[in-house]
Design a protein around this motif. Structure first.
Motif, short mmCIF file in Angstrom:
data_model
loop_
_atom_site.label_atom_id
_atom_site.label_comp_id
_atom_site.label_asym_id
_atom_site.label_seq_id
_atom_site.Cartn_x
_atom_site.Cartn_y
_atom_site.Cartn_z
N THR A 55 37.27 -43.75 -138.01
CA THR A 55 36.48 -44.98 -138.03
C THR A 55 35.80 -45.16 -139.37
O THR A 55 35.79 -46.26 -139.94
N ALA A 56 35.23 -44.08 -139.90
CA ALA A 56 34.55 -44.16 -141.20
C ALA A 56 35.53 -44.54 -142.31
O ALA A 56 35.22 -45.35 -143.19
N MET A 57 36.73 -43.96 -142.28
CA MET A 57 37.74 -44.28 -143.28
C MET A 57 38.14 -45.75 -143.18
O MET A 57 38.38 -46.41 -144.20
N SER A 58 38.23 -46.27 -141.97
CA SER A 58 38.58 -47.67 -141.79
C SER A 58 37.49 -48.58 -142.35
O SER A 58 37.78 -49.58 -143.02
N VAL A 59 36.24 -48.23 -142.08
CA VAL A 59 35.11 -49.04 -142.56
C VAL A 59 35.08 -49.08 -144.08
O VAL A 59 34.78 -50.11 -144.69
N LEU A 60 35.42 -47.95 -144.72
CA LEU A 60 35.34 -47.84 -146.18
C LEU A 60 36.70 -47.99 -146.87
O LEU A 60 36.86 -47.63 -148.03
N SER A 61 37.66 -48.53 -146.16
CA SER A 61 39.03 -48.59 -146.69
C SER A 61 39.15 -49.47 -147.93
O SER A 61 40.05 -49.28 -148.75
N VAL A 62 38.25 -50.44 -148.09
CA VAL A 62 38.28 -51.32 -149.26
C VAL A 62 37.49 -50.69 -150.41
O VAL A 62 37.98 -50.59 -151.54
N GLU A 63 36.27 -50.23 -150.10
CA GLU A 63 35.42 -49.66 -151.15
C GLU A 63 35.93 -48.33 -151.67
O GLU A 63 35.89 -48.05 -152.87
N LEU A 64 36.44 -47.49 -150.76
CA LEU A 64 36.88 -46.14 -151.13
C LEU A 64 38.26 -45.86 -150.56
O LEU A 64 38.43 -45.01 -149.67
N PRO A 65 39.28 -46.54 -151.07
CA PRO A 65 40.61 -46.46 -150.43
C PRO A 65 41.35 -45.15 -150.63
O PRO A 65 42.25 -44.83 -149.85
N GLU A 66 41.00 -44.37 -151.64
CA GLU A 66 41.80 -43.18 -151.97
C GLU A 66 41.18 -41.87 -151.48
O GLU A 66 41.75 -40.81 -151.71
N ILE A 67 40.05 -41.94 -150.82
CA ILE A 67 39.38 -40.71 -150.39
C ILE A 67 40.12 -40.11 -149.20
O ILE A 67 40.31 -40.78 -148.18
N PRO A 68 40.55 -38.85 -149.28
CA PRO A 68 41.34 -38.25 -148.20
C PRO A 68 40.51 -37.92 -146.96
O PRO A 68 39.29 -37.73 -147.05
N ALA A 69 41.20 -37.86 -145.85
CA ALA A 69 40.52 -37.54 -144.59
C ALA A 69 39.83 -36.19 -144.65
O ALA A 69 38.77 -35.99 -144.05
N GLY A 70 40.45 -35.26 -145.39
CA GLY A 70 39.87 -33.93 -145.48
C GLY A 70 38.47 -33.94 -146.06
O GLY A 70 37.61 -33.13 -145.67
#
Length: 219
Positions: free
Chosen positions: A169-184
């Motif tokens: 969910t957090a990755m989805s929320v920040l998918s525009v601002e921080l698109p390259e940050i890995p799940a790890g």
């Protein structure tokens, strides 16, 4: 992904409630009194508060695992259905039923008797980053790290939620601002938040699918 209270294997899963679905399909609405008392709304009890003998828990665990295994056979067909409302309804219903089995039936047993859980994490830790991923993370500014922490905390609740769900969910929320940050890295921030007392955890935090977190109650 889904699901906020799952413990154990991810084959898994979205899985299904045997009584909640099969009995519902077999009985018309006016025969709802035939439903098992654990699923009948008027007779419902909190399963997590039921203290059962270990042999009963072991029997039920095996039954639920078989149910989940059989249900998983339908996944390929469901996903191959033509796109449209009918397919969406089937997939939504399937996911909800499977979640009921995992969250309301199987998870309370595993919490009471962890030794019954036959699923174990496999493969490298989710916290390990590839060199190129580490380079991306190293370029993060302090305010961006704080953004990630805030997004993770925003999807937490007072009830247990799967780390995989919180991270997704957090990755989805920040998918525009921080698109390259890995799940790890998100998983690493969960560990940090737990260590700093913002969350509490259960399970193995090195594996997002085998751990859960919730907000710390400061009251």
């Amino acid at each position: 992904m889904r699901n906020d209270c799952l413990i154990g294997s991810e084959t898994q899963r979205n899985k299904m409630s045997f009584w909640g679905v099969s009995r519902h399909l077999m009985c018309p609405a006016d025969q709802s009194n035939f439903l098992h008392p654990l699923t009948h709304r008027r007779n419902a009890v909190s399963i997590k508060n039921v203290k059962m003998k270990q042999e009963h828990a072991a029997f039920l665990y095996e039954v639920y695992e078989r149910v989940l295994g059989v249900l998983s056979e339908s996944e390929a067909v469901l996903w191959d259905l033509p796109n449209g409302p009918e397919r969406d309804d089937y997939i939504h219903a399937y996911g909800g039923i499977v979640t009921d089995v995992l969250c309301k039936l199987r998870a309370p047993i595993v919490r009471q008797y962890p030794e019954l859980d036959t699923t174990r994490p496999e493969g490298p830790s989710d916290l390990l980053l590839e060199p190129d991923e580490q380079e991306v993370v190293d370029r993060l500014a302090t305010d961006q790290v704080q953004q990630i922490d805030a997004a993770l905390l925003a999807d937490c609740a007072s009830s247990w939620r799967k780390v995989a769900r919180v991270v997704g969910t957090a990755m989805s929320v920040l998918s525009v601002e921080l698109p390259e940050i890995p799940a790890g890295y998100y998983a690493m921030r969960v560990v940090s938040l737990v260590k700093r007392g913002h969350m509490e955890s259960q399970g193995n935090l090195e594996y997002m699918g085998y751990s859960e977190v919730r907000l710390v109650d400061h009251s």
